[in-house]
Design a protein around this motif. Structure first.
Motif, PDB file in Angstrom:
ATOM      1  N   PRO A   5       0.602  -1.250   0.135  1.00 48.08           N
ATOM      2  CA  PRO A   5      -0.443   0.054   0.367  1.00 48.08           C
ATOM      3  C   PRO A   5       0.529   0.976   0.176  1.00 48.08           C
ATOM      4  O   PRO A   5       1.907   1.371   0.434  1.00 48.08           O
ATOM      5  N   ILE A   6       0.200   2.454  -0.935  1.00 54.14           N
ATOM      6  CA  ILE A   6       1.304   3.522  -1.176  1.00 54.14           C
ATOM      7  C   ILE A   6       0.377   4.398  -0.080  1.00 54.14           C
ATOM      8  O   ILE A   6      -0.575   4.744  -0.694  1.00 54.14           O
ATOM      9  N   LEU A   7       1.581   5.342   0.864  1.00 55.14           N
ATOM     10  CA  LEU A   7       0.867   6.075   1.190  1.00 55.14           C
ATOM     11  C   LEU A   7       0.130   7.824   0.850  1.00 55.14           C
ATOM     12  O   LEU A   7       1.004   7.863   0.310  1.00 55.14           O
ATOM     13  N   VAL A   8      -0.680   7.985   1.427  1.00 52.46           N
ATOM     14  CA  VAL A   8      -1.107   9.306   0.041  1.00 52.46           C
ATOM     15  C   VAL A   8      -0.493  10.394   1.661  1.00 52.46           C
ATOM     16  O   VAL A   8      -1.678  10.191   2.786  1.00 52.46           O
ATOM     17  N   GLU A  37       7.632  -3.530  -8.286  1.00 52.49           N
ATOM     18  CA  GLU A  37       6.002  -3.821  -8.284  1.00 52.49           C
ATOM     19  C   GLU A  37       4.719  -3.607  -8.002  1.00 52.49           C
ATOM     20  O   GLU A  37       4.021  -2.613  -8.664  1.00 52.49           O
ATOM     21  N   THR A  38       5.393  -2.770  -7.245  1.00 49.72           N
ATOM     22  CA  THR A  38       4.367  -1.870  -6.782  1.00 49.72           C
ATOM     23  C   THR A  38       4.056  -0.470  -7.273  1.00 49.72           C
ATOM     24  O   THR A  38       3.190   0.139  -7.923  1.00 49.72           O
ATOM     25  N   VAL A  52       5.673   3.565   1.387  1.00 49.76           N
ATOM     26  CA  VAL A  52       5.438   2.223   1.208  1.00 49.76           C
ATOM     27  C   VAL A  52       4.963   2.019   3.148  1.00 49.76           C
ATOM     28  O   VAL A  52       4.895   0.840   3.673  1.00 49.76           O
ATOM     29  N   GLY A  53       5.180   2.980   3.736  1.00 49.35           N
ATOM     30  CA  GLY A  53       5.487   3.042   5.482  1.00 49.35           C
ATOM     31  C   GLY A  53       6.621   1.723   6.247  1.00 49.35           C
ATOM     32  O   GLY A  53       6.738   1.724   7.086  1.00 49.35           O
ATOM     33  N   VAL A  54       7.440   2.233   5.057  1.00 46.53           N
ATOM     34  CA  VAL A  54       8.647   2.099   5.509  1.00 46.53           C
ATOM     35  C   VAL A  54      10.400   2.768   5.396  1.00 46.53           C
ATOM     36  O   VAL A  54      10.623   3.367   5.050  1.00 46.53           O
ATOM     37  N   ALA A  55      10.218   3.061   6.874  1.00 43.68           N
ATOM     38  CA  ALA A  55      11.338   3.932   7.701  1.00 43.68           C
ATOM     39  C   ALA A  55      13.191   3.813   7.067  1.00 43.68           C
ATOM     40  O   ALA A  55      13.629   4.105   7.853  1.00 43.68           O
ATOM     41  N   GLY A 172      -4.497   5.213  -2.474  1.00 44.07           N
ATOM     42  CA  GLY A 172      -3.039   4.421  -2.406  1.00 44.07           C
ATOM     43  C   GLY A 172      -3.077   2.624  -2.061  1.00 44.07           C
ATOM     44  O   GLY A 172      -2.323   2.670  -1.382  1.00 44.07           O
ATOM     45  N   GLN A 173      -4.059   1.973  -1.752  1.00 49.19           N
ATOM     46  CA  GLN A 173      -4.066   0.681  -1.484  1.00 49.19           C
ATOM     47  C   GLN A 173      -3.892   0.025  -2.867  1.00 49.19           C
ATOM     48  O   GLN A 173      -4.126   0.365  -4.195  1.00 49.19           O
ATOM     49  N   PRO A 174      -2.680  -0.922  -3.305  1.00 45.28           N
ATOM     50  CA  PRO A 174      -2.834  -1.725  -4.336  1.00 45.28           C
ATOM     51  C   PRO A 174      -4.179  -2.172  -4.606  1.00 45.28           C
ATOM     52  O   PRO A 174      -5.077  -2.738  -4.524  1.00 45.28           O
TER      53      PRO A 174
END
Length: 181
Positions: A5-8, A37-38, A52-55, A172-174
């Motif tokens: 999921p992509i943060l918006v 892929e995303t 994608v929520g990964v810092a 933002g969801q795949p």
């Protein structure tokens, strides 16, 4: 591989400064592949891990012509040099869907990074590639392209996105995850 999921915006996680990775191990390499892929599914030409929520200081970029793939996978990208001449480019962002505005950035850059095989690489870039890399590095520092705009323009875009998120909770969801529901 998995679609992430992509943060918006305005999501506070997009404003966090990402931490360097110690090395590109199997977990980081898998993150890079999932991000690619995303990014391709979105579709986009660049994606940073904070989106994608990964810092972590990880980005993927592919500015190849449509139908071709030549991705760059970068951990801990660091700009070593930037030209004094700047160029305007109309930028968009997967975390700011359907929002575009002109941003000026250095026309050419030289950077160092760890690739997907944990090898140190240096790269000189210009044109769209230089713009895209600078845009993605901004994400690693908690900056969005709208942060380069006037506060009036930035606030207009962020208010518009807040309304879009309320109207569409799946923003933002795949696409595959949305279709499966």
């Amino acid at each position: 591989m998995a679609l992430l999921p992509i943060l918006v915006a305005p999501d506070p996680r997009l404003k966090v400064k990402a931490k360097p990775v110690e090395s590109v191990d199997a977990e980081t390499a898998r993150l890079m592949e999932d991000m690619l892929e995303t990014m391709y599914a979105a579709p986009g030409i660049g994606l940073a891990a904070p989106q994608v929520g990964v810092a972590k200081r990880v980005v993927v970029v592919d500015v190849s012509p449509e139908g071709e793939r030549n991705p760059l996978r970068m951990a801990n990208p660091e700009i070593l040099w930037a030209s004094d001449d700047v160029v305007p480019y109309e930028e968009g962002c997967l975390s700011l869907p359907e929002q575009y505005d002109e941003v000026e950035r250095p026309a050419r850059i030289r950077l160092r990074y760890l690739d997907h095989q944990n090898e140190i690489r240096e790269l000189e870039a210009d044109g769209l590639l230089a713009t895209c890399i600078q845009h993605e590095i901004d994400h690693l520092d908690g900056k969005l392209f709208v942060d380069h705009l006037s506060s009036l323009r930035r606030n207009m875009i962020l208010r518009k996105l807040t309304k879009l998120k309320k109207a569409d909770p799946e923003l933002g969801q795949p696409k595959a995850a949305v279709a499966a529901r």
